[in-house]
Design a protein around this motif. Structure first.
Motif, PDB file in Angstrom:
ATOM      1  N   CYS A  89      -3.540  13.479   3.053  1.00  0.00           N
ATOM      2  CA  CYS A  89      -4.711  12.740   2.559  1.00  0.00           C
ATOM      3  C   CYS A  89      -4.884  12.900   1.046  1.00  0.00           C
ATOM      4  N   VAL A  90      -4.900  11.769   0.352  1.00  0.00           N
ATOM      5  CA  VAL A  90      -4.979  11.793  -1.106  1.00  0.00           C
ATOM      6  C   VAL A  90      -6.403  12.152  -1.559  1.00  0.00           C
ATOM      7  N   ALA A  91      -7.354  12.060  -0.629  1.00  0.00           N
ATOM      8  CA  ALA A  91      -8.766  12.300  -0.999  1.00  0.00           C
ATOM      9  C   ALA A  91      -9.367  13.402  -0.139  1.00  0.00           C
ATOM     10  N   GLU A  92      -8.545  14.402   0.187  1.00  0.00           N
ATOM     11  CA  GLU A  92      -9.043  15.468   1.077  1.00  0.00           C
ATOM     12  C   GLU A  92     -10.297  16.141   0.502  1.00  0.00           C
ATOM     13  N   ARG A 149       2.957   4.314  -6.069  1.00  0.00           N
ATOM     14  CA  ARG A 149       1.661   3.734  -5.693  1.00  0.00           C
ATOM     15  C   ARG A 149       0.578   4.799  -5.561  1.00  0.00           C
ATOM     16  N   ARG A 150       0.972   5.999  -5.167  1.00  0.00           N
ATOM     17  CA  ARG A 150      -0.013   7.062  -4.935  1.00  0.00           C
ATOM     18  C   ARG A 150      -0.449   7.737  -6.234  1.00  0.00           C
ATOM     19  N   SER A 151       0.466   7.797  -7.196  1.00  0.00           N
ATOM     20  CA  SER A 151       0.257   8.636  -8.372  1.00  0.00           C
ATOM     21  C   SER A 151      -1.027   8.313  -9.145  1.00  0.00           C
ATOM     22  N   GLY A 170       0.800  -1.226   0.000  1.00  0.00           N
ATOM     23  CA  GLY A 170       0.000   0.000   0.000  1.00  0.00           C
ATOM     24  C   GLY A 170       0.829   1.271   0.000  1.00  0.00           C
ATOM     25  N   MET A 171       0.164   2.401  -0.331  1.00  0.00           N
ATOM     26  CA  MET A 171       0.873   3.689  -0.334  1.00  0.00           C
ATOM     27  C   MET A 171       1.122   4.197   1.091  1.00  0.00           C
ATOM     28  N   LEU A 172       0.147   3.985   1.971  1.00  0.00           N
ATOM     29  CA  LEU A 172       0.204   4.617   3.298  1.00  0.00           C
ATOM     30  C   LEU A 172       1.452   4.229   4.087  1.00  0.00           C
ATOM     31  N   ALA A 223     -20.780   7.033  -0.606  1.00  0.00           N
ATOM     32  CA  ALA A 223     -19.865   7.848  -1.424  1.00  0.00           C
ATOM     33  C   ALA A 223     -18.882   6.954  -2.166  1.00  0.00           C
ATOM     34  N   LEU A 224     -18.285   6.005  -1.445  1.00  0.00           N
ATOM     35  CA  LEU A 224     -17.327   5.087  -2.079  1.00  0.00           C
ATOM     36  C   LEU A 224     -18.027   4.204  -3.106  1.00  0.00           C
ATOM     37  N   ALA A 225     -19.226   3.741  -2.754  1.00  0.00           N
ATOM     38  CA  ALA A 225     -19.971   2.883  -3.689  1.00  0.00           C
ATOM     39  C   ALA A 225     -20.228   3.639  -4.990  1.00  0.00           C
ATOM     40  N   ILE A 259      -8.272  -0.608  -1.781  1.00  0.00           N
ATOM     41  CA  ILE A 259      -8.631  -0.996  -0.398  1.00  0.00           C
ATOM     42  C   ILE A 259      -8.224   0.115   0.574  1.00  0.00           C
ATOM     43  N   GLN A 260      -7.077   0.737   0.331  1.00  0.00           N
ATOM     44  CA  GLN A 260      -6.664   1.838   1.232  1.00  0.00           C
ATOM     45  C   GLN A 260      -7.593   3.049   1.105  1.00  0.00           C
ATOM     46  N   LEU A 261      -8.110   3.267  -0.101  1.00  0.00           N
ATOM     47  CA  LEU A 261      -9.117   4.334  -0.243  1.00  0.00           C
ATOM     48  C   LEU A 261     -10.324   4.021   0.627  1.00  0.00           C
ATOM     49  N   VAL A 318       1.344   7.953  12.177  1.00  0.00           N
ATOM     50  CA  VAL A 318       2.342   7.115  12.858  1.00  0.00           C
ATOM     51  C   VAL A 318       3.553   6.948  11.949  1.00  0.00           C
ATOM     52  N   ARG A 319       4.715   7.154  12.513  1.00  0.00           N
ATOM     53  CA  ARG A 319       5.962   7.032  11.759  1.00  0.00           C
ATOM     54  C   ARG A 319       6.998   6.298  12.602  1.00  0.00           C
ATOM     55  N   VAL A 320       8.143   5.994  11.978  1.00  0.00           N
ATOM     56  CA  VAL A 320       9.258   5.465  12.754  1.00  0.00           C
ATOM     57  C   VAL A 320      10.426   6.440  12.580  1.00  0.00           C
ATOM     58  N   GLY A 329      -9.260   4.302   4.346  1.00  0.00           N
ATOM     59  CA  GLY A 329      -9.030   5.713   4.695  1.00  0.00           C
ATOM     60  C   GLY A 329     -10.308   6.534   4.650  1.00  0.00           C
ATOM     61  N   GLY A 330     -11.274   6.102   3.860  1.00  0.00           N
ATOM     62  CA  GLY A 330     -12.439   6.954   3.606  1.00  0.00           C
ATOM     63  C   GLY A 330     -13.696   6.565   4.341  1.00  0.00           C
ATOM     64  N   THR A 331     -13.606   5.682   5.317  1.00  0.00           N
ATOM     65  CA  THR A 331     -14.841   5.289   6.001  1.00  0.00           C
ATOM     66  C   THR A 331     -14.884   5.787   7.454  1.00  0.00           C
ATOM     67  N   GLU A 391     -17.824  15.203   1.596  1.00  0.00           N
ATOM     68  CA  GLU A 391     -18.738  14.335   2.343  1.00  0.00           C
ATOM     69  C   GLU A 391     -19.186  15.006   3.639  1.00  0.00           C
ATOM     70  N   LEU A 392     -18.231  15.641   4.316  1.00  0.00           N
ATOM     71  CA  LEU A 392     -18.571  16.291   5.587  1.00  0.00           C
ATOM     72  C   LEU A 392     -19.470  17.504   5.351  1.00  0.00           C
ATOM     73  N   GLU A 393     -19.175  18.256   4.292  1.00  0.00           N
ATOM     74  CA  GLU A 393     -19.966  19.465   4.030  1.00  0.00           C
ATOM     75  C   GLU A 393     -21.375  19.116   3.556  1.00  0.00           C
TER      76      GLU A 393
HETATM   77  C1  HEM Z   1     -12.607  13.388   7.550  1.00  0.00           C
HETATM   78  C2  HEM Z   1     -12.072  12.748   6.573  1.00  0.00           C
HETATM   79  C3  HEM Z   1     -10.622  12.345   6.488  1.00  0.00           C
HETATM   80  C4  HEM Z   1      -9.585  12.577   7.341  1.00  0.00           C
HETATM   81  C5  HEM Z   1      -9.607  13.309   8.674  1.00  0.00           C
HETATM   82  C6  HEM Z   1      -8.408  11.987   6.748  1.00  0.00           C
HETATM   83  C7  HEM Z   1      -7.144  12.049   7.290  1.00  0.00           C
HETATM   84  C8  HEM Z   1      -6.014  11.534   6.695  1.00  0.00           C
HETATM   85  C9  HEM Z   1      -4.669  11.665   7.220  1.00  0.00           C
HETATM   86  C10 HEM Z   1      -4.302  12.335   8.529  1.00  0.00           C
HETATM   87  C11 HEM Z   1      -3.834  11.054   6.353  1.00  0.00           C
HETATM   88  C12 HEM Z   1      -2.310  10.935   6.481  1.00  0.00           C
HETATM   89  C13 HEM Z   1      -1.912   9.596   7.031  1.00  0.00           C
HETATM   90  C14 HEM Z   1      -0.431   9.452   7.235  1.00  0.00           C
HETATM   91  O1  HEM Z   1       0.328  10.363   6.866  1.00  0.00           O
HETATM   92  O2  HEM Z   1      -0.006   8.440   7.804  1.00  0.00           O
HETATM   93  C15 HEM Z   1      -4.632  10.511   5.285  1.00  0.00           C
HETATM   94  C16 HEM Z   1      -4.133   9.792   4.225  1.00  0.00           C
HETATM   95  C17 HEM Z   1      -4.939   9.074   3.368  1.00  0.00           C
HETATM   96  N1  HEM Z   1      -6.303   9.178   3.237  1.00  0.00           N
HETATM   97 FE1  HEM Z   1      -7.506  10.399   4.296  1.00  0.00          FE
HETATM   98  N2  HEM Z   1      -8.763  11.400   5.566  1.00  0.00           N
HETATM   99  C18 HEM Z   1     -10.096  11.582   5.370  1.00  0.00           C
HETATM  100  C19 HEM Z   1     -10.829  11.174   4.289  1.00  0.00           C
HETATM  101  C20 HEM Z   1     -10.388  10.288   3.343  1.00  0.00           C
HETATM  102  C21 HEM Z   1     -11.184   9.736   2.287  1.00  0.00           C
HETATM  103  C22 HEM Z   1     -12.644  10.115   2.013  1.00  0.00           C
HETATM  104  C23 HEM Z   1     -10.399   8.844   1.619  1.00  0.00           C
HETATM  105  C24 HEM Z   1     -10.714   7.983   0.423  1.00  0.00           C
HETATM  106  C25 HEM Z   1     -11.826   8.017  -0.264  1.00  0.00           C
HETATM  107  C26 HEM Z   1      -9.093   8.857   2.234  1.00  0.00           C
HETATM  108  C27 HEM Z   1      -8.009   8.088   1.851  1.00  0.00           C
HETATM  109  C28 HEM Z   1      -6.714   8.282   2.300  1.00  0.00           C
HETATM  110  C29 HEM Z   1      -5.565   7.551   1.786  1.00  0.00           C
HETATM  111  C30 HEM Z   1      -5.585   6.455   0.736  1.00  0.00           C
HETATM  112  C31 HEM Z   1      -4.447   8.059   2.456  1.00  0.00           C
HETATM  113  C32 HEM Z   1      -2.989   7.625   2.284  1.00  0.00           C
HETATM  114  C33 HEM Z   1      -2.233   8.674   1.457  1.00  0.00           C
HETATM  115  C34 HEM Z   1      -0.751   8.368   1.315  1.00  0.00           C
HETATM  116  O3  HEM Z   1      -0.209   7.558   2.084  1.00  0.00           O
HETATM  117  O4  HEM Z   1      -0.124   8.927   0.407  1.00  0.00           O
HETATM  118  N3  HEM Z   1      -9.115   9.747   3.274  1.00  0.00           N
HETATM  119  N4  HEM Z   1      -5.947  10.829   5.508  1.00  0.00           N
END
Ligand code: HEM
Length: 400
Positions: free
Chosen positions: A350-353, A95-97, A83-85, A146-148, A233-235, A289-291, A238-240, A359-361
């Motif tokens: 967050c790749v899906a900010e 992986r992210r691109s 995964g990208m995360l 939203a994801l569906a 899967i990470q989307l 979380v990091r090391v 991350g998105g639920t 979704e929140l708005e």
């Molecule tokens: C309130 C909503 C959200 C919050 C607070 C949030 C927060 C975050 C944070 C803090 C990270 C960084 C994680 C890290 O650096 O270890 C992140 C990454 C990520 N988020 Fe979100 N997120 C939200 C919504 C979403 C949604 C809706 C999706 C997908 C549809 C998503 C998918 C991801 C993914 C795949 C990553 C990994 C990006 C990477 O590693 O390059 N997130 N998110």
């Protein structure tokens, strides 16, 4: 310098579970970080957290976490290994691109319209009863819908899809039991096989949707099939839960401040402010979380190399060096833009900010439009200080 680590306070997980905000506040003024009794350090202050999100001395955790949990194969393991995360450098960027480009190609207005319809249908389904459990009846369902929509999941496959998604997500909640881990693996396998079939369908139909576009970008970037599946899967992961918790938090905060709730109902342009301030007070993700791969000096103390380090958004977003009256919900505070820290920073931001914010708005907008007389029956507890956070049951009611 390593000697000073002995005098950095050790914070117990039990204290954090009991009251994360006052526990962090107790230490933040005197120490830039604390040690967690279960291992690792937690960085507490806003400016340190924001800066360290882009610091190469802190690296993503790769497979450290599943290995620590005794997991060395299976879908849960692959989520970390492919995964990208959890990846770093070039591997992470590759992986992210494709996901990032496919998301950027989505039409946000159309996505918002889909969200509005989904949110309205959820309210219609319980309108006559005059009350609703916000978590299960609204906040857990909206991100799944939203994801569906994004993944073109056919209506007939709802509700099996959310059941499997939330069972898989249980692995990422604080301290999952052995049974929850076993169930999460079974569910993750079902999710992966299901996505594989969805991808095959998108390929065969030559659709122009998100999945088909993602596949084309992934082919350009030479991602393996496992990498392709794991990024989706990470989307989903991350998105639920992140959206679910933030949706509940913002609603609870607003309903606890009826004057600000009425302002949002009267003026929908305030919705973005309310969302930002809701996330500041109770972010959906506790932090990143990091090391540490090198020693890091913070305010005269040494964060040693070779440790798990949590950059705490929960703590940073209530730092009184940056936020005046940090425990007060005030959607008109001047520096709301700093709350974007809730979405992380640096390469893993967050790749899906945009999708998360939409979704929140929209989730809030529809509640305010349809149920302006909404009232809170109980204030739920918000828990979790490491990864995703969880909100307890939360009942709301309205006059029909
Ligand atoms: C309130 C909503 C959200 C919050 C607070 C949030 C927060 C975050 C944070 C803090 C990270 C960084 C994680 C890290 O650096 O270890 C992140 C990454 C990520 N988020 Fe979100 N997120 C939200 C919504 C979403 C949604 C809706 C999706 C997908 C549809 C998503 C998918 C991801 C993914 C795949 C990553 C990994 C990006 C990477 O590693 O390059 N997130 N998110």
């Amino acid at each position: 310098m390593l000697d000073n680590i002995r005098t950095i306070p050790v914070v117990s997980s039990a204290d954090l579970d009991a009251d994360v905000h006052s526990t962090f506040a107790r230490y933040r003024s005197s120490f830039p970080f604390v040690t967690l009794d279960t291992g690792g350090s937690i960085v507490l202050r806003h400016d340190d957290v924001a800066r360290l999100m882009s610091d190469s001395r802190l690296q993503a955790t790769d497979i450290a976490m599943p290995v620590q949990a005794g997991i060395t194969e299976g879908v849960l393991y692959d989520i970390f290994a492919h995964g990208m995360l959890t990846a770093n450098g070039e591997v992470h960027a590759r992986r992210r691109s494709a996901i990032s480009r496919a998301l950027a190609n989505q039409v946000l207005d159309r996505f918002r319209q889909h969200l509005r319809q989904a949110a309205t249908a959820l309210i219609d389904a319980s309108y006559e009863s005059g009350r609703l459990e916000l978590a299960s009846g609204y906040a857990a369902k909206l991100p799944i819908l939203a994801l569906a929509g994004l993944l073109e999941v056919p209506d007939a496959d709802l509700p099996a899809f959310p059941r499997d998604v939330y069972a898989m997500n249980a692995f990422f909640r604080p301290n999952p039991s052995e049974d929850a881990v076993a169930d999460a693996e079974t569910a993750a396998l079902r999710v992966r096989n299901y996505l594989d079939a969805l991808l095959a369908k998108a390929e065969a139909n030559q659709s122009q949707g998100f999945l088909a576009q993602y596949l084309r970008f992934a082919e350009d970037d030479e991602l393996s099939r496992s990498e392709v599946l794991v990024q989706i899967i990470q989307l989903i992961i991350g998105g639920t839960e992140s959206v679910r918790t933030a949706l509940i938090a913002q609603t609870v905060q607003l309903l606890s401040h009826p004057d600000q709730w009425r302002s949002v109902c009267a003026d929908p342009t305030l919705v973005a402010n309310a969302v930002a301030e809701g996330m500041r007070l109770e972010p959906g993700i506790a932090g990143v979380v990091r090391v540490s791969v090198q020693d890091i000096e913070l305010d005269g103390w040494t964060l040693p190399a070779g440790q798990l380090v949590l950059l705490s958004a929960i703590s940073a977003l209530r730092d009184d060096r940056v936020f005046d009256r940090p425990d007060v919900f005030d959607m008109l505070r001047p520096n709301l833009r700093l709350t974007r820290l809730a979405f992380g920073g640096g390469a893993h931001k967050c790749v899906a900010e945009a999708m998360g914010r939409a979704e929140l708005e929209e989730g809030l907008l529809i509640l305010a439009e349809r149920l302006p007389g909404l009232e809170l029956e109980n204030v739920p507890a918000f828990q979790g200080h490491m990864f995703v956070r969880k909100a307890g049951e939360c009942w709301v009611r309205w006059e029909r």
